[in-house]
Design a protein around this motif. Structure first.
Motif, PDB file in Angstrom:
ATOM      1  N   PRO A 107      -5.103   0.961   2.625  1.00  0.00           N
ATOM      2  CA  PRO A 107      -4.519   2.199   2.406  1.00  0.00           C
ATOM      3  C   PRO A 107      -4.879   3.143   3.230  1.00  0.00           C
ATOM      4  O   PRO A 107      -5.839   3.329   3.810  1.00  0.00           O
ATOM      5  CB  PRO A 107      -4.774   2.362   1.013  1.00  0.00           C
ATOM      6  N   ASN A 108      -3.738   3.964   3.535  1.00  0.00           N
ATOM      7  CA  ASN A 108      -3.838   5.083   4.887  1.00  0.00           C
ATOM      8  C   ASN A 108      -4.934   6.005   4.207  1.00  0.00           C
ATOM      9  O   ASN A 108      -5.581   6.426   5.222  1.00  0.00           O
ATOM     10  CB  ASN A 108      -2.619   5.890   5.009  1.00  0.00           C
ATOM     11  N   GLU A 109      -5.011   6.608   3.203  1.00  0.00           N
ATOM     12  CA  GLU A 109      -5.940   7.333   2.662  1.00  0.00           C
ATOM     13  C   GLU A 109      -7.526   6.635   2.283  1.00  0.00           C
ATOM     14  O   GLU A 109      -8.314   7.227   1.364  1.00  0.00           O
ATOM     15  CB  GLU A 109      -5.353   8.287   1.550  1.00  0.00           C
ATOM     16  N   TRP A 110      -7.654   5.257   2.295  1.00  0.00           N
ATOM     17  CA  TRP A 110      -8.897   4.741   1.763  1.00  0.00           C
ATOM     18  C   TRP A 110      -9.780   5.518   1.827  1.00  0.00           C
ATOM     19  O   TRP A 110     -10.934   5.746   0.892  1.00  0.00           O
ATOM     20  CB  TRP A 110      -8.644   3.309   2.337  1.00  0.00           C
ATOM     21  N   ASP A 111     -10.453   5.701   3.101  1.00  0.00           N
ATOM     22  CA  ASP A 111     -11.749   6.563   3.626  1.00  0.00           C
ATOM     23  C   ASP A 111     -11.740   7.647   2.712  1.00  0.00           C
ATOM     24  O   ASP A 111     -12.828   8.358   2.209  1.00  0.00           O
ATOM     25  CB  ASP A 111     -12.048   6.518   4.711  1.00  0.00           C
ATOM     26  N   ARG A 112     -10.968   8.388   2.733  1.00  0.00           N
ATOM     27  CA  ARG A 112     -10.757   9.674   2.122  1.00  0.00           C
ATOM     28  C   ARG A 112     -10.955   9.501   0.689  1.00  0.00           C
ATOM     29  O   ARG A 112     -11.491  10.321  -0.176  1.00  0.00           O
ATOM     30  CB  ARG A 112      -9.502  10.517   2.525  1.00  0.00           C
ATOM     31  N   GLN A 113     -10.289   8.731   0.272  1.00  0.00           N
ATOM     32  CA  GLN A 113     -10.383   8.412  -1.426  1.00  0.00           C
ATOM     33  C   GLN A 113     -11.882   8.287  -2.034  1.00  0.00           C
ATOM     34  O   GLN A 113     -12.298   8.312  -2.890  1.00  0.00           O
ATOM     35  CB  GLN A 113      -9.552   7.494  -1.864  1.00  0.00           C
ATOM     36  N   VAL A 114     -12.246   7.090  -0.795  1.00  0.00           N
ATOM     37  CA  VAL A 114     -13.960   6.947  -1.261  1.00  0.00           C
ATOM     38  C   VAL A 114     -14.809   8.073  -1.149  1.00  0.00           C
ATOM     39  O   VAL A 114     -15.708   8.188  -2.336  1.00  0.00           O
ATOM     40  CB  VAL A 114     -14.352   5.512  -0.247  1.00  0.00           C
ATOM     41  N   THR A 115     -14.405   8.870  -0.303  1.00  0.00           N
ATOM     42  CA  THR A 115     -15.412  10.139  -0.187  1.00  0.00           C
ATOM     43  C   THR A 115     -15.452  11.059  -1.253  1.00  0.00           C
ATOM     44  O   THR A 115     -16.144  11.550  -2.093  1.00  0.00           O
ATOM     45  CB  THR A 115     -15.248  11.028   1.208  1.00  0.00           C
ATOM     46  N   LYS A 116     -13.963  11.157  -1.735  1.00  0.00           N
ATOM     47  CA  LYS A 116     -13.655  12.064  -2.807  1.00  0.00           C
ATOM     48  C   LYS A 116     -14.208  11.524  -3.983  1.00  0.00           C
ATOM     49  O   LYS A 116     -14.830  12.383  -4.906  1.00  0.00           O
ATOM     50  CB  LYS A 116     -12.222  12.129  -3.042  1.00  0.00           C
ATOM     51  N   ARG A 117     -14.151  10.282  -4.424  1.00  0.00           N
ATOM     52  CA  ARG A 117     -14.760   9.487  -5.522  1.00  0.00           C
ATOM     53  C   ARG A 117     -16.359   9.703  -5.582  1.00  0.00           C
ATOM     54  O   ARG A 117     -16.894   9.921  -6.493  1.00  0.00           O
ATOM     55  CB  ARG A 117     -14.087   8.216  -5.724  1.00  0.00           C
ATOM     56  N   THR A 118     -16.886   9.708  -4.419  1.00  0.00           N
ATOM     57  CA  THR A 118     -18.470   9.763  -4.322  1.00  0.00           C
ATOM     58  C   THR A 118     -18.707  11.250  -4.691  1.00  0.00           C
ATOM     59  O   THR A 118     -19.595  11.148  -5.263  1.00  0.00           O
ATOM     60  CB  THR A 118     -18.817   9.407  -2.889  1.00  0.00           C
ATOM     61  N   VAL A 119     -17.934  12.088  -4.351  1.00  0.00           N
ATOM     62  CA  VAL A 119     -18.592  13.733  -4.402  1.00  0.00           C
ATOM     63  C   VAL A 119     -18.130  14.287  -5.747  1.00  0.00           C
ATOM     64  O   VAL A 119     -18.480  15.379  -5.999  1.00  0.00           O
ATOM     65  CB  VAL A 119     -18.090  14.459  -3.158  1.00  0.00           C
ATOM     66  N   SER A 120     -16.918  13.425  -6.195  1.00  0.00           N
ATOM     67  CA  SER A 120     -16.300  14.549  -7.382  1.00  0.00           C
ATOM     68  C   SER A 120     -17.057  14.126  -8.831  1.00  0.00           C
ATOM     69  O   SER A 120     -16.564  14.739  -9.782  1.00  0.00           O
ATOM     70  CB  SER A 120     -14.901  13.914  -7.573  1.00  0.00           C
ATOM     71  N   GLY A 121     -18.194  13.429  -8.742  1.00  0.00           N
ATOM     72  CA  GLY A 121     -18.895  13.267  -9.975  1.00  0.00           C
ATOM     73  C   GLY A 121     -18.687  11.826 -10.452  1.00  0.00           C
ATOM     74  O   GLY A 121     -17.942  10.999  -9.806  1.00  0.00           O
ATOM     75  N   ASN A 141       0.855  -1.241  -0.010  1.00  0.00           N
ATOM     76  CA  ASN A 141      -0.175  -0.073  -0.100  1.00  0.00           C
ATOM     77  C   ASN A 141       0.982   1.209  -0.065  1.00  0.00           C
ATOM     78  O   ASN A 141       0.410   2.261  -0.504  1.00  0.00           O
ATOM     79  CB  ASN A 141      -0.941   0.049   1.405  1.00  0.00           C
ATOM     80  N   GLU A 142       2.019   1.108   0.759  1.00  0.00           N
ATOM     81  CA  GLU A 142       3.005   2.463   0.836  1.00  0.00           C
ATOM     82  C   GLU A 142       3.744   2.605  -0.536  1.00  0.00           C
ATOM     83  O   GLU A 142       4.047   3.740  -0.900  1.00  0.00           O
ATOM     84  CB  GLU A 142       3.835   2.220   1.980  1.00  0.00           C
ATOM     85  N   HIS A 143       3.942   1.464  -1.390  1.00  0.00           N
ATOM     86  CA  HIS A 143       4.575   1.757  -2.546  1.00  0.00           C
ATOM     87  C   HIS A 143       3.877   1.412  -3.859  1.00  0.00           C
ATOM     88  O   HIS A 143       4.437   1.449  -4.811  1.00  0.00           O
ATOM     89  CB  HIS A 143       5.722   0.812  -2.425  1.00  0.00           C
ATOM     90  N   THR A 144       2.375   1.591  -3.890  1.00  0.00           N
ATOM     91  CA  THR A 144       1.813   1.671  -5.079  1.00  0.00           C
ATOM     92  C   THR A 144       0.891   2.975  -5.012  1.00  0.00           C
ATOM     93  O   THR A 144       0.943   3.433  -4.077  1.00  0.00           O
ATOM     94  CB  THR A 144       0.708   0.411  -5.165  1.00  0.00           C
ATOM     95  N   VAL A 145       0.429   3.355  -6.107  1.00  0.00           N
ATOM     96  CA  VAL A 145      -0.441   4.565  -6.237  1.00  0.00           C
ATOM     97  C   VAL A 145      -1.801   4.188  -6.494  1.00  0.00           C
ATOM     98  O   VAL A 145      -2.123   2.955  -6.860  1.00  0.00           O
ATOM     99  CB  VAL A 145       0.278   5.650  -7.235  1.00  0.00           C
ATOM    100  N   ASP A 146      -2.619   4.960  -6.253  1.00  0.00           N
ATOM    101  CA  ASP A 146      -4.251   4.954  -6.462  1.00  0.00           C
ATOM    102  C   ASP A 146      -4.124   4.833  -8.211  1.00  0.00           C
ATOM    103  O   ASP A 146      -3.871   5.322  -8.675  1.00  0.00           O
ATOM    104  CB  ASP A 146      -4.861   6.173  -6.072  1.00  0.00           C
ATOM    105  N   PRO A 147      -5.178   3.800  -8.565  1.00  0.00           N
ATOM    106  CA  PRO A 147      -6.348   3.032  -7.733  1.00  0.00           C
ATOM    107  C   PRO A 147      -6.067   1.867  -7.070  1.00  0.00           C
ATOM    108  O   PRO A 147      -6.786   1.022  -6.568  1.00  0.00           O
ATOM    109  CB  PRO A 147      -7.210   2.939  -8.592  1.00  0.00           C
ATOM    110  N   PHE A 148      -4.745   1.318  -6.975  1.00  0.00           N
ATOM    111  CA  PHE A 148      -4.355   0.175  -6.745  1.00  0.00           C
ATOM    112  C   PHE A 148      -4.344   0.315  -5.056  1.00  0.00           C
ATOM    113  O   PHE A 148      -4.063   1.318  -4.408  1.00  0.00           O
ATOM    114  CB  PHE A 148      -2.642  -0.118  -6.918  1.00  0.00           C
TER     115      PHE A 148
END
Length: 304
Positions: free
Chosen positions: A151-165, A117-124
């Motif tokens: 992933p450390n930022e998983w919940d934040r990423q989920v929220t961002k994807r939900t509200v970004s369209g 998780n620390e050495h791969t980038v979103d969306p992995f």
């Protein structure tokens, strides 16, 4: 004082004796339990998918995005062999998210997942999820999924994807269903979110639902019960008397039964990404849906 019960763990092998025969089929039919633990909606795609000499337990996708999710099950402590297999599946299935479900994880394996998780980038994204079961007194056992690594930022990423369209796959679905609606003036599209992969029509007389679906490999039609919780063995007896008539009305094409918990299904294999195919896909979907409706609304003896 109100008497309270004590929550106790149950041996998961008493609930699911065999991983392949018991746990994986249950997990495939109840992905909402894992979805809640991961804070993301998952849609079942397939199970026991061949990748070289191995078979991936469950393949799903993130609802509204199309991001492919690999779910690897182990009814024992996680081992390095399954970590290697998961990476083979990741490449072979073009998956972006790996969810490793096991009865337990040692610190070395959790550390390896943390490193990924620390050495791969979103969306992995890589998850370690411990499965257990509990009960209170003589109650039915309840499954519990404990997410041990994410992933450390998983919940934040989920929220961002939900509200970004809409995601790319969401836009693709919306564009196709809008094309379908223009091509077929009365296709009966009944849901407000065109970014979903399916479009459903109720057959009230039999308490069934006909669903049209869109996938990258084409389009299809299947029958299920009207509720998400309905199981194949519960509603298939209502469909079975119509199977022969459906197959005859579809030109002798044999229906696939109990695929992904669907009573019977048929599909058109075609490159749905090629917009030049959308007229053919729309016409096929509408014609096939009408055949299903006509047959299921007739008496079993009269058929189509």
């Amino acid at each position: 004082m109100t008497e309270l019960g004590e929550l106790v763990d149950v041996d998961i092998r008493c609930i699911w004796p065999k991983e392949a025969n018991d746990f994986t089929p249950w997990h495939a039919d109840n992905l909402e339990v894992l979805s809640k633990a991961l804070n993301v909606d998952l849609e079942f795609q397939d199970k026991e998918v061949g990748v070289g000499a191995y078979r991936a337990d469950i393949v799903a996708e993130v609802t509204g995005e199309g991001t492919r999710v690999l779910i690897e099950n182990q009814l024992e402590h996680a081992n390095l062999q399954h970590l290697g297999q998961a990476q083979v599946y990741l490449a072979g299935l073009d998956a972006k998210i790996v969810v490793w479900v096991a009865a337990g994880f040692n610190e070395e394996i959790l550390s390896a997942i943390r490193w990924l998780n620390e050495h791969t980038v979103d969306p992995f994204a890589f998850f370690a999820v411990r499965v257990r079961a509990v009960r209170i007194g003589d109650s039915l056992p309840a499954p519990i999924f404990d997410v041990l690594e994410r992933p450390n930022e998983w919940d934040r990423q989920v929220t961002k994807r939900t509200v970004s369209g809409l995601s790319e796959i969401g836009k693709f679905r919306r564009d196709f269903w809008e094309h379908y609606a223009r091509r077929q003036p009365d296709p009966g599209i009944m849901w407000p979110d065109l970014a979903l992969p399916t479009n459903s029509h109720d057959i009230e007389e039999l308490d069934l639902k006909i669903t049209q679906f869109l996938a990258q490999y084409g389009v299809g039609v299947y029958v299920t019960g009207k509720e998400l919780s309905d199981r194949f063995e519960e509603y298939f007896p209502r469909v079975e008397p119509y199977v022969s008539a459906l197959e005859a009305a579809l030109g002798g094409k044999k229906l696939r039964q109990n695929v992904n918990n669907h009573a019977c299904s048929t599909s058109l294999r075609i490159d749905s990404r090629d917009r030049a195919n959308w007229d053919e896909m729309s016409d096929w979907l509408d014609k096939t849906r009408q055949i299903y409706e006509r047959v299921l609304q007739s008496s079993p003896s009269s058929g189509a």
